[in-house]
Design a protein around this motif. Structure first.
Motif, short mmCIF file in Angstrom:
data_model
loop_
_atom_site.label_atom_id
_atom_site.label_comp_id
_atom_site.label_asym_id
_atom_site.label_seq_id
_atom_site.Cartn_x
_atom_site.Cartn_y
_atom_site.Cartn_z
N CYS A 112 1.00 -1.17 -0.06
CA CYS A 112 -0.11 -0.18 0.04
C CYS A 112 0.74 1.24 -0.21
N PHE A 113 1.92 1.18 0.80
CA PHE A 113 3.03 2.37 0.67
C PHE A 113 3.26 2.59 -0.54
N ALA A 114 3.75 1.73 -1.44
CA ALA A 114 4.33 1.76 -2.70
C ALA A 114 3.23 2.50 -3.63
N ARG A 115 1.94 2.12 -3.55
CA ARG A 115 0.83 2.78 -4.31
C ARG A 115 0.74 4.33 -3.90
N TYR A 116 0.67 4.40 -2.66
CA TYR A 116 0.59 5.86 -2.26
C TYR A 116 1.65 6.42 -2.85
N ARG A 117 3.11 6.23 -2.52
CA ARG A 117 4.07 6.83 -3.25
C ARG A 117 3.78 7.17 -4.78
N VAL A 118 3.41 6.01 -5.33
CA VAL A 118 3.24 6.45 -7.10
C VAL A 118 2.08 7.55 -7.16
N ARG A 119 0.92 7.37 -6.43
CA ARG A 119 -0.18 8.58 -6.59
C ARG A 119 0.56 9.96 -5.96
N MET A 120 1.35 9.90 -4.92
CA MET A 120 1.88 10.98 -4.79
C MET A 120 2.64 11.74 -5.72
N ALA A 121 3.56 10.87 -6.50
CA ALA A 121 4.45 11.35 -7.43
C ALA A 121 3.56 11.83 -8.59
#
Lengths: 191, 387, 326
Positions: free
Chosen positions: B271-280
């Protein structure tokens, strides 16, 4: 958080330090927001300024120069409405046509502005207000008189049929001068 | 992997041994719409999930057969209502593909601007609702939710100035767009984006290094690269699992090739990786809007005359599939035209529909509290799932 | 006045004052949280929303009382009362000023801590009697969590007891004449922080509010309660919250001590308790919650050993101080 309770491993102190810093940072963000002005608009005491193109309640308009009803009963709006909320009956006279009856079911209206888009005489327009709450659904079944009254009650939005069509296919220079429509954008004629 | 349950009947009750079948029903504060998940629990651990969808089915595909090409774009925005611009774009692009209709460059740039602004707005909603699911409607999650909605409202104000509507726009038409930007809009847009960039920093400060947030999201809901490619997810789910695939670079549409889109990719798959993708993606979208505003060419906004009558667009016989990169993944529209003003058949590929297929693979083994975290990071919108 | 009547009268007054305070503290929390979220809180009822708690109470009184069909009626009906009683009873031991309190027991702190843990019984009764899986799940989580966090809570609260040398609350306050216990080097601050964290968990406040977790369990053990029973449960929760804030103010922040004349004491006490309450609220509205196994992990692996060591260190310090002839 893998904490070995009470152990003095350097990982534990570093993690605790990080936790404290993260907590402080999160709490400082909320604390900063404590002093920002709230974004709440005290509707209905205070009205938000609506933009020019706001799509609000529908209404029927009168012609500017003659003061007559602008609607010629052509039914283009009835045909294009996706949820089919408009019903029009045409009344033919020698000089021009009128709408004998014009009903619009506002409770099913999508506010998509397609009827405004197609109207050849800028008769049906949208207002800069959505303030028409009712306790009975029948109050939202607008007939012709009600629509005309609404047109005089609220401020009309910028968009009329001709203006929207001109925006999509910019007019030749002569037509633009005749309409006097200056929106500040230089447009070349459509290819 | 999920235990095999008898799919014909699922009894809500005590399923023998110490298993509890619990219904996370269609009415639920964190169902992201109407979604029913029948969870089989052993204690706090989810052993199996049976997802039931269809509560929001509104017969879009049949409806499209009864509405003309001029009328349907306003309805198309209601599939993915959170990200309405990309939904309309998928339909209109399909019609233009089948009808071989050109779109002027100004219209293409306007479409890019609106699509990227819509992506920012959709991700604002995602961040707010995800944190609210994890943090409670009466708690820190609600704080981030209100901040994110505050920012989303700024973008909706922009759209309101442009089209007159805040959620469902009817902005796209076959051959171009319906509205042009009014005077002063570009300036307002840049100011809004500056505010959002600064506030993004605040969200990251509240969440990034926060141990509470990290323990809830790191290692939770891992989608392996193979699973992602096998099941057919798209969007941030795919890019969070290490696959650098974005339709804006892989199959550019609407002049995206002019902008050099940088695709954010993370490899952890949680989930954290998907969070980082969306923030980017937030920041990338802001950059794209600035670039598009700077390079906005003059010209007409539609290659057809203005919408004058309901049947004015006739598409000759043909079929085609158009895809756009929505906020949730690949939104696709397969159109079969028969020469008249209405489509013969329309098929929507909903991004969230395909993304939800990954749930039975990743949820079993996690705790109940993780179910909401994973659902939030998958970010479904049920208008797209059920159509 | 016969002592029984006198004490009954004082108890009655304190009870009413406490209930009034608790309802208004809900308004305070809502306005404070709203300001942190860029909005205003309740605004329309009364001038600036000041009558909102009264409106809420009236509304809850007028609501229909729905009892689930297959609920265990006796336990279901008894649960709100069993939950509320300990939460109100803890106010009996709090002295608001020297000599002003219902019962200033010489085991005051012990009574407070013991009785405040009894709310778990009412909580579990509510979860079980509701015949609802969500409520049961939440009640089980709650029992887990509150029991786990009561131990660090007690140990953290015992640090001032050790420093003061007495469990009587007024004695603890008078022992802080020179230096508030929170200002004690290292021990005081650590104990205060541990107390706050344990309070957050014992009150089921975010980040430890897995028990209610609105987005998962939709109000937890309260989910089947409506009307006046729900009001009692809410009252109990906030009363417990306020009670532990008062305890924290008394143990660590010097109770009624403060500049100014003696009659200002209770005002200072109230302000300090509200300050602790606001800090807890501030934390509540800033963080996402953590999972139940992580919550228990923090308690057993971090907080309990830490407070135990802190308590031993405090005992050591006190013994040294005593040996030094102070």
């Amino acid at each position: 958080m893998a904490h070995n309770g009470g152990g003095t491993t350097p990982g534990f102190w570093r993690e605790t330090g990080q936790l404290i810093r993260a907590v402080a940072r999160a709490m400082s963000v909320t604390f900063r927001n404590l002093f920002r002005k709230p974004v709440t608009v005290h509707y209905p005491d205070v009205q938000r300024p609506y933009p020019d193109r706001f799509r609000g309640i529908l209404a029927l308009a009168y012609e500017k120069d003659t003061g007559e009803e602008a609607c010629i009963g052509c039914r283009l709006c009835e045909y294009i409405c996706p949820p089919q909320v408009i019903k029009v009956e045409m009344l033919k006279t020698e000089k021009r046509n009128y709408a004998k009856t014009f009903t619009l079911e506002l409770y099913s209206c999508e506010f998509c502005e397609l009827c405004v888009q197609v109207c050849p005489t800028d008769a049906i327009i949208m207002m800069k207000s959505f303030d028409l709450a009712a306790a009975d659904r029948r109050d939202l079944l607008l007939d012709k008189d009600r629509l005309h009254a609404l047109g005089l009650t609220f401020e009309p939005s910028w968009a009329t049929g001709n203006r929207l069509r001109d925006m999509q296919a910019p007019p030749k220079p002569t037509r633009a001068a005749a309409h006097g429509d200056a929106r500040g954008e230089a447009k070349e004629p459509a290819e | 992997m999920a235990d095999t349950l008898a799919r014909s009947t699922v009894e809500i009750g005590y399923g023998g041994s110490e298993r509890l079948t619990m219904n996370m029903g269609p009415q639920h504060p964190s169902a992201h719409g109407v979604f029913r998940a029948i969870l089989t629990l052993e204690g706090e651990t989810v052993v199996a999930i049976d997802a039931v969808i269809g509560y929001l089915h509104r017969c879009h595909e049949k409806l499209a057969e009864t509405l003309t090409y001029v009328q349907y774009p306003t309805i198309a925005s209601k599939t993915d209502y959170v990200s309405a611009m990309t939904a309309e774009l998928a339909y209109v692009a399909a019609v233009e593909l089948v009808g071989k209709i050109d779109v002027p460059r100004r219209a293409q740039y306007l479409r890019v601007i609106c699509a990227e602004l819509q992506r920012i707005a959709s991700h604002c909603l995602w961040l707010g609702t995800w944190c609210m699911d994890m943090g409670g409607a009466l708690g820190g999650g609600a704080t981030i939710f209100l901040y994110a909605i505050r920012e989303r409202e700024l973008i909706l104000d922009l759209f309101e100035t442009l089209t007159g509507a805040r959620l469902l726009y009817g902005f796209h038409q076959v051959g171009g767009t319906r509205y042009d930007i009014p005077a002063g809009w570009a300036q307002q847009c840049r100011e809004t984006l500056a505010v959002i960039t600064q506030r993004l920093g605040e969200y990251e400060a509240m969440l990034e290094a926060n141990a509470f947030f990290l323990v809830r999201t790191q290692g939770v809901g891992v989608i392996s690269r193979d699973l992602a490619e096998h099941v057919g997810v798209a969007g941030p789910l795919l890019r969070g699992s290490g696959v650098a695939y974005d339709l804006r670079t892989a199959a550019p549409y609407s002049s995206y090739e002019d902008f050099g889109v940088r695709v954010p990719v993370e490899s952890a798959g949680d989930c954290f990786a998907r969070y980082r993708v969306r923030m980017a993606e937030f920041r990338e979208s802001i950059r794209l809007v600035h670039a598009a505003l700077d390079g906005l060419p003059e010209g007409p906004i539609s290659s057809r005359p203005g919408v004058k009558s309901v049947g004015q667009v006739r598409i000759p016989k043909g079929e085609g599939y158009s895809r756009v990169e929505g906020a949730r993944g690949e939104v696709g529209c397969y159109l079969v035209a028969d020469g008249g003003p209405k489509p013969y058949r329309l098929k929507w590929r909903g991004a969230s529909f395909s993304n939800l297929a990954v749930l039975p693979h990743i949820i079993p083994g996690h705790k109940v509290a993780d179910v909401v975290a994973i659902m939030g990071s998958v970010d479904p919108v049920f208008g797209e799932v059920d159509r | 006045m016969p002592p029984l009547a006198y004490h009954a009268l004082v108890g009655f007054i304190v009870l009413n004052v406490v209930i009034g305070m608790v309802t208004y503290v809900t308004l305070l929390e809502r306005k404070f949280a709203a300001r942190m979220q860029s909005r205003i809180g309740p605004y329309y009822v009364g001038p600036r929303g000041l009558l909102q708690p009264i409106a809420d109470a009236l509304k809850l009184m007028l609501k229909e009382d729905i009892v689930p069909a297959r609920a265990d009626r006796f336990i279901y009906n008894l649960a709100p009362i069993a939950f509320l009683l300990p939460c109100i009873l803890i106010f009996a031991t709090l002295p608001f000023a020297p000599g002003l309190g219902v019962a200033d027991l010489n085991i005051g702190v012990l009574f407070f801590l013991a009785v405040s843990s009894l709310e778990i019984v009412g909580l579990f009764m509510g979860g079980w009697g509701s015949n609802n899986k969500y409520a049961l799940l939440s009640a089980m989580r709650a029992v887990n969590q509150i029991i786990s966090y009561d131990l660090p809570f007690i140990f953290a609260a015992l640090v001032p007891v050790l420093l003061a040398g007495s469990m009587q609350m007024s004695a603890i306050v008078t022992a802080q004449h020179g230096l508030w216990f929170v200002a004690y080097p290292v021990i005081g601050q650590l104990a205060f922080v541990a107390f706050l964290v344990a309070t957050l968990a014992a009150e089921n406040r975010v980040p430890f509010d897995i028990l209610e977790a609105e987005s998962e369990l939709v109000a937890g053990f309260r989910v089947e309660y409506s009307g006046m029973k729900f009001a009692l449960i809410q009252l109990g929760e906030y009363a417990h919250m306020l009670g532990t804030s008062f305890l924290g103010a008394l143990l660590f922040l010097g109770g009624w001590l403060g500049p100014g004349p003696a009659w200002l004491g209770p005002v200072w006490f109230l302000l300090k308790a509200v300050l602790i309450f606001l800090v807890v609220t501030w934390v509540r509205w800033s963080f996402v919650r953590i999972r139940v196994d992580q919550i228990l992990g923090i308690s057993w692996k971090l907080l309990l050993p830490a407070t135990l060591i802190l308590l031993m260190a405090t005992g050591f310090v006190v013994a040294l101080r005593g040996a030094g002839g102070a």
